[in-house]
Design an enzyme around this catalytic site. Sequence first.
Site, mmCIF file in Angstrom:
data_model
loop_
_atom_site.group_PDB
_atom_site.id
_atom_site.type_symbol
_atom_site.label_atom_id
_atom_site.label_comp_id
_atom_site.label_asym_id
_atom_site.label_seq_id
_atom_site.Cartn_x
_atom_site.Cartn_y
_atom_site.Cartn_z
ATOM 1 C CG HIS A 141 9.203 23.576 11.385
ATOM 2 N ND1 HIS A 141 8.938 23.801 12.715
ATOM 3 C CD2 HIS A 141 9.230 22.225 11.242
ATOM 4 C CE1 HIS A 141 8.814 22.647 13.351
ATOM 5 N NE2 HIS A 141 8.987 21.679 12.476
ATOM 6 C CG HIS A 174 4.149 18.039 18.720
ATOM 7 N ND1 HIS A 174 3.080 18.021 17.848
ATOM 8 C CD2 HIS A 174 5.196 18.523 18.001
ATOM 9 C CE1 HIS A 174 3.468 18.462 16.653
ATOM 10 N NE2 HIS A 174 4.751 18.774 16.734
ATOM 11 C CD GLU A 193 5.947 21.927 10.378
ATOM 12 O OE1 GLU A 193 5.950 20.789 9.882
ATOM 13 O OE2 GLU A 193 5.817 22.105 11.619
ATOM 14 C CD GLU A 194 5.054 21.777 14.858
ATOM 15 O OE1 GLU A 194 4.055 21.108 14.555
ATOM 16 O OE2 GLU A 194 6.170 21.276 15.107
ATOM 17 C CG ASP A 213 10.200 18.765 10.511
ATOM 18 O OD1 ASP A 213 10.518 18.916 11.702
ATOM 19 O OD2 ASP A 213 9.036 18.879 10.106
ATOM 20 C CG ASP A 263 8.946 19.101 15.766
ATOM 21 O OD1 ASP A 263 9.307 19.701 14.746
ATOM 22 O OD2 ASP A 263 7.785 18.714 15.965
#
Length: 320
Positions: free
Chosen positions: A91, A276, A151-152, A178, A103
């Site tokens: 992603h 995140h 994707e998120e 990922d 990420d």
Amino acid sequence: MTNGEQDDAGLWPMKGIQDVEWKDSGADRLPKFPVLSTSYAVGQILRNDGLISLDSSTSIDVIKTFNVLCTWEPPSTTPSNATETLVIGAHLDSVATGPGVVDNASGSATVLEWLLSLKKAGWWVKGGQGNTGERVLPEERRIVWAWWGAEELGLVGSQYFASNSAGPLNVVAAINVDMIASPNGVPRIVNASSAPIDAVIAPSEKIQKRFEAEFRLVKESWERADSGMFNSDDWSFLEVGIPTGGLLNGASKLKTQSQREVYGGMANAQFDPCWHRGCDTFGNVNVSLLKLMSRVGFNAVQYLAKKKDLKSWLWNGLNN
């Protein structure tokens, strides 16, 4: 859903809610109410008190997203009904609150590097004819290199592709990358035996075992990730019956003492403390782990891409 920044009261206004089915059911499927989440401490206060006064400023926007795809087609002489497609993807997006270097720039950049390395090695000259003049890929092989959007926000890009293109392209397997540079991470392979869809366990295990073989060849330890790892783009393919495999290092879970003894790092600390968050920058990258995961994945991808009758090998040749 992705969280915004926590405010002074310990609340996280929700930055986005994605209903991936809304386009098929009309705009009425869009949410019409604000959603907020709280820290544990504020939750305890609300549980005991039960009263709260809130002011909310909310907007609902429809935003287009996209996938980035690079397709290596088989020779023009190959009948369309004889092609077999291998999808290799990661992603491309990150959450709103972080730069997303681990990420998932670590995954998306690695997929791009694999493509460029194989292109340079002559894997895609005249429809798969290598620099030596001999075919590198089977004549039926199509490869789709994919960088998934959103994707998120709910696997939006990969779900769209899997639902609309996997059948026409005869996708027989999908590889997902990922988070492969977590600063306190562990080399991990998606554990196919814990997949929530029984029908694809056996063929997905063959992909898993290929990754395991590559770790053995470089004499490095690894572990299998549990079923909780099926929350990335691999799920989009599993739910339409396509075998998958993938690599990852871990995010918010804590590294155990036994893992520390094998892989180093810090016990009782998150695999990626910046997951995140705004600190997911270049300084968050575990370079040595990234190199290992890239090397292992690259070797496994080459093996699968060159495998003749890949679908038959996955589904029928389970002892091979």
